[in-house]
Design a protein around this motif. Structure first.
Motif, mmCIF file in Angstrom:
data_model
loop_
_atom_site.group_PDB
_atom_site.id
_atom_site.type_symbol
_atom_site.label_atom_id
_atom_site.label_comp_id
_atom_site.label_asym_id
_atom_site.label_seq_id
_atom_site.Cartn_x
_atom_site.Cartn_y
_atom_site.Cartn_z
ATOM 1 N N GLY A 48 0.800 -1.218 0.000
ATOM 2 C CA GLY A 48 0.000 0.000 0.000
ATOM 3 C C GLY A 48 0.834 1.269 0.000
ATOM 4 O O GLY A 48 0.506 2.247 -0.678
ATOM 5 N N ALA A 49 1.955 1.253 0.731
ATOM 6 C CA ALA A 49 2.806 2.439 0.815
ATOM 7 C C ALA A 49 3.561 2.691 -0.481
ATOM 8 O O ALA A 49 3.899 3.841 -0.796
ATOM 9 N N TRP A 50 3.829 1.631 -1.253
ATOM 10 C CA TRP A 50 4.622 1.753 -2.480
ATOM 11 C C TRP A 50 3.775 1.701 -3.744
ATOM 12 O O TRP A 50 4.308 1.804 -4.853
ATOM 13 N N ARG A 51 2.472 1.546 -3.584
ATOM 14 C CA ARG A 51 1.621 1.352 -4.757
ATOM 15 C C ARG A 51 1.696 2.529 -5.726
ATOM 16 O O ARG A 51 1.793 2.330 -6.948
ATOM 17 N N SER A 52 1.665 3.749 -5.228
ATOM 18 C CA SER A 52 1.694 4.926 -6.103
ATOM 19 C C SER A 52 3.014 5.020 -6.862
ATOM 20 O O SER A 52 3.031 5.353 -8.053
ATOM 21 N N VAL A 53 4.109 4.713 -6.178
ATOM 22 C CA VAL A 53 5.420 4.761 -6.830
ATOM 23 C C VAL A 53 5.506 3.710 -7.939
ATOM 24 O O VAL A 53 5.950 3.992 -9.065
ATOM 25 N N LEU A 54 5.075 2.486 -7.624
ATOM 26 C CA LEU A 54 5.125 1.414 -8.611
ATOM 27 C C LEU A 54 4.202 1.702 -9.792
ATOM 28 O O LEU A 54 4.535 1.405 -10.942
ATOM 29 N N LEU A 55 3.042 2.290 -9.507
ATOM 30 C CA LEU A 55 2.127 2.636 -10.589
ATOM 31 C C LEU A 55 2.736 3.698 -11.503
ATOM 32 O O LEU A 55 2.598 3.625 -12.733
ATOM 33 N N SER A 56 3.421 4.669 -10.922
ATOM 34 C CA SER A 56 4.066 5.710 -11.720
ATOM 35 C C SER A 56 5.126 5.116 -12.646
ATOM 36 O O SER A 56 5.205 5.470 -13.826
ATOM 37 N N VAL A 57 5.929 4.196 -12.109
ATOM 38 C CA VAL A 57 6.945 3.527 -12.933
ATOM 39 C C VAL A 57 6.287 2.696 -14.023
ATOM 40 O O VAL A 57 6.726 2.697 -15.185
ATOM 41 N N ALA A 58 5.215 2.000 -13.659
ATOM 42 C CA ALA A 58 4.527 1.136 -14.619
ATOM 43 C C ALA A 58 3.940 1.928 -15.779
ATOM 44 O O ALA A 58 3.849 1.423 -16.906
ATOM 45 N N VAL A 59 3.537 3.158 -15.536
ATOM 46 C CA VAL A 59 2.966 3.999 -16.594
ATOM 47 C C VAL A 59 4.054 4.733 -17.364
ATOM 48 O O VAL A 59 4.024 4.819 -18.596
#
Length: 312
Positions: free
Chosen positions: A174-185
């Protein structure tokens, strides 16, 4: 005692097969990720693309690394087909449907690229660089250029869905979801832009007859007979892939008919409800078919201890 003396049997169980599929998927996801990073350098220049391609070849080529990579690819392909056959329930979530459809699209989209790069190098010594590939995609075969762009997006999305299903239950996700989503996009966007920018540079260079003659000479891109053989090999693989998928669908149909004609088991719930399901169904599958709410945070992947087989 069996698990102590015969540990390999654990890998033959459904949970073991899922672990193998996860490991092979992570290897392929890393492979795709490094390729996206490579293509993103096209935003700088074609020279940067070619320079990093040498790093890619150092990491992924060589007889041992090639054997491992293609062994992983073949294993993941057949385990994906088995996963399709294994799932009985028709109650799929949108994410599961998307991951399945994207995964089934990868082999036919990948066929032309693999044949004209890896196989061409292994069989004929055709060591193509980005200049030759981008010239082919932008000038000779624009259709396969579009296929390559679609392949990048499809393979990355398929891998991202797999990572999502794997990590979403981790306490730290949950804490890293936004970071990982940004990289994924961001990564595929940069890769697509780099691919297009590199293609524009190659098309501009191709206006020079001297550059064009040196870049697309038969010693690099292959002779007519070599390319014809590669095209036939690609078509053979497409027939094999389509035949394998049809075989799995036929096996699903046969199993469904046999289960309807076979015996049935009774699932008794604490509130007194009874559900009859074909033998071999899990409790989760029986609940889904009957419309009974049943918690399954792993989506029926035997990771949350709620996927026991009915009657066991």
């Amino acid at each position: 005692m069996q698990s102590k003396h015969f540990p390999y049997r654990q890998w033959l169980r459904p949970t073991g097969l899922r672990s193998v599929r996860l490991i092979t998927g992570l290897v392929l996801f890393t492979y795709v990720g490094t390729h996206l990073l490579n293509r993103s350098l096209g935003n700088i220049s074609l020279a940067w693309l070619e320079r990093d391609l040498l790093v890619q070849k150092f990491i992924w080529q060589g007889w041992f690394r090639t054997a491992v990579l293609y062994g992983v690819l073949v294993t993941h392909f057949f385990l994906g087909l088995w996963a399709l056959y294994e799932r009985r329930s028709v109650h799929w979530t949108p994410g599961q449907v998307a991951q399945l459809v994207l995964g089934l699209c990868i082999p036919p989209l990948l066929a032309n690229h693999v044949v004209n790069t890896r196989v061409a190098f292994a069989e004929s010594g055709l060591n193509k660089g980005y200049a030759q590939l981008l010239y082919s995609f932008g000038v000779d075969s624009p259709f396969f250029g579009r296929v390559q762009l679609i392949l990048l997006v499809v393979a990355w999305l398929h891998g991202c869905y797999g990572i999502w299903f794997w990590l979403r239950l981790k306490p730290w996700f949950g804490a890293w979801r936004s970071v990982l989503l940004s990289v994924a996009v961001l990564l595929p966007v940069l890769a697509l832009l780099g691919f297009l920018q590199g293609g524009r540079e190659v098309i501009a260079l191709a206006q020079d007859p001297v550059w064009r003659a040196a870049a697309i000479r038969p010693a690099i891109i292959g002779t007519g007979s070599q390319n014809l053989w590669l095209a036939r090999l690609r078509n053979d693989f497409l027939f094999f892939d389509g035949g394998a998928l049809l075989l799995v669908l036929a096996a699903l149909l046969v199993r469904t008919v046999r289960e309807r004609r076979g015996g049935r088991l009774c699932v008794l719930y604490p509130d007194g409800r009874k559900i009859f399901a074909p033998l071999g169904f899990s409790v989760l599958e029986a609940s889904r078919i009957a419309g009974v709410p049943h918690a399954s945070s792993c989506g029926g992947r035997a990771r949350c201890t709620r996927f026991g087989t009915a009657g066991s």
